[in-house]
Design an enzyme around this catalytic site. Structure first.
Site, short mmCIF file in Angstrom:
data_model
loop_
_atom_site.label_atom_id
_atom_site.label_comp_id
_atom_site.label_asym_id
_atom_site.label_seq_id
_atom_site.Cartn_x
_atom_site.Cartn_y
_atom_site.Cartn_z
CG ASN A 12 20.60 -6.30 -46.28
OD1 ASN A 12 20.30 -5.82 -47.37
ND2 ASN A 12 20.37 -5.66 -45.13
CD1 TRP A 13 25.16 -8.29 -51.23
CD2 TRP A 13 24.37 -8.22 -53.33
NE1 TRP A 13 25.73 -9.32 -51.93
CE2 TRP A 13 25.27 -9.31 -53.22
CE3 TRP A 13 23.75 -7.99 -54.56
CZ2 TRP A 13 25.57 -10.14 -54.30
CZ3 TRP A 13 24.05 -8.82 -55.62
CH2 TRP A 13 24.95 -9.88 -55.50
CE LYS A 14 23.08 -3.44 -44.45
NZ LYS A 14 23.49 -2.88 -43.20
CG HIS A 104 17.58 -3.69 -42.40
ND1 HIS A 104 18.26 -2.55 -42.05
CD2 HIS A 104 18.48 -4.70 -42.37
CE1 HIS A 104 19.53 -2.87 -41.80
NE2 HIS A 104 19.68 -4.17 -41.99
CD GLU A 106 21.12 -0.24 -42.83
OE1 GLU A 106 20.87 -0.67 -43.97
OE2 GLU A 106 22.14 -0.55 -42.19
CD GLU A 176 19.93 -7.60 -39.39
OE1 GLU A 176 20.86 -8.13 -39.99
OE2 GLU A 176 19.36 -6.58 -39.81
N GLY A 182 26.86 -2.97 -38.94
CA GLY A 182 27.87 -2.16 -39.62
C GLY A 182 28.90 -1.53 -38.70
CB SER A 222 29.49 -6.81 -36.88
OG SER A 222 29.25 -5.42 -36.99
N GLY A 243 25.47 -8.05 -43.86
CA GLY A 243 25.60 -6.84 -44.66
C GLY A 243 26.99 -6.73 -45.26
P1 PGA Z 1 26.36 -5.81 -41.20
O1 PGA Z 1 24.83 -5.56 -41.60
O2 PGA Z 1 26.64 -7.28 -41.42
O3 PGA Z 1 27.15 -4.93 -42.12
O4 PGA Z 1 26.51 -5.44 -39.77
C1 PGA Z 1 23.82 -6.49 -41.27
C2 PGA Z 1 22.49 -6.00 -41.78
O5 PGA Z 1 22.26 -4.79 -41.78
O6 PGA Z 1 21.63 -6.81 -42.16
#
Ligand code: PGA
Length: 267
Positions: A12-14, A104, A106, A176, A182, A222, A243
């Site tokens: 997931n490149w965001k 997600h 976010e 998640e 993150g 993470s 991420g």
């Molecule tokens: P992260 O993000 O691996 O940086 O914790 C995961 C995600 O938001 O899908």
């Protein structure tokens, strides 16, 4: 993971990488995996670029006949019309997207995406012939109250209960926990397994064993090459939504290789 399901390693490149950086990354990932004789039949690899990079990724994947799949990070619930800034499921399907991330944390936090909207996104993705990667998971507050499993299962249940069996079996669920995203605070393998198992049990109750055994349940939060092997070793964890670590091509390739190695050594 179970031998009945093909694990999925999804990046997931965001909001990272413009279309040039995305092209360079995909090319390099494909080279690294080719050099490692990576077997895409045993572990699927997918990337979720920003909307503006999807077309470039598509052109590269088609031109070089790459086995890497790709998708989007969100989608509009309507198919066309006066919705400034939105992108429809059909538009994404026409770009060759296989997956769309839905719900997600976010998106839930920064946009008005409630359960009703998420249900509609899931429907839009399925109707356009793609697969939703539905994200669920508790915050630290719910975990402190000890209601984390009910919370994650409830999120899945609310979104999926009206789906047909044929629709439900196309779902991918990403567990998640918000506190792990993150932060470097990865869930323990037992915690990830417990949640994945609770979600699968609920799917079994709603849709029966055939559907529940087909749905892939990913862990996200993470994930890195340091924890991937133990996580993928859990019976109900069928891959990762990654991420931060998916932005480093060597690290992502390593996670793919470790996943494949673990999967093949256990089959
Ligand atoms: P992260 O993000 O691996 O940086 O914790 C995961 C995600 O938001 O899908």
């Amino acid at each position: 993971m179970s031998s009945a399901r093909i694990p999925l390693v999804a990046g997931n490149w965001k909001m990272n990488f413009d279309h040039l950086e995305a092209t360079y990354f995909v090319q390099k990932l494909a080279w690294l995996l080719r050099d490692a004789h990576f077997d895409y039949k045993q572990v699927e690899v997918a990337l979720m670029p920003t909307f503006t990079s999807i077309r470039s990724v598509q052109v590269l994947v088609e031109a070089d006949k790459l086995r890497i799949n790709y998708g989007a990070q969100s989608v509009s619930v309507t198919n066309q019309g006066a919705f400034t800034g939105d992108v429809s499921a059909d538009m994404l399907a026409h770009l060759g997207c296989t997956y769309v991330i839905v719900g997600h944390s976010e998106r839930r936090k920064y946009h008005p995406e409630d359960d009703a909207n998420i249900v509609d996104q899931v429907r839009a993705v399925l109707t356009a012939g793609m697969q939703p990667i539905l994200c669920v998971g508790e915050s630290m507050e719910e975990r402190r109250k000890g209601i984390q499993l009910d919370f994650a299962v409830g999120q899945v249940h609310d979104v999926t209960r009206d789906l047909s069996d044929e629709e439900a079996e196309k779902l991918i669920i990403a567990y998640e926990p918000v506190w792990a995203i993150g932060t470097g605070l990865v869930a323990t393998p037992d915690t990830a397994q417990e949640a994945a198992n609770a979600v699968r049990s609920d799917l079994r109750q709603t849709f029966g064993a055939k559907v529940a055994d087909k749905v892939r349940i990913l862990y996200g939060g993470s994930v890195s090459s340091k924890n991937a092997v133990e996580l993928i070793g859990q019976p109900d964890v069928d891959g990762f939504l990654i991420g931060g670590a998916s932005l480093k091509v060597d690290e992502l390739a390593k996670i793919c290789r470790l996943t494949l190695k673990t999967v093949t050594s256990r089959r």
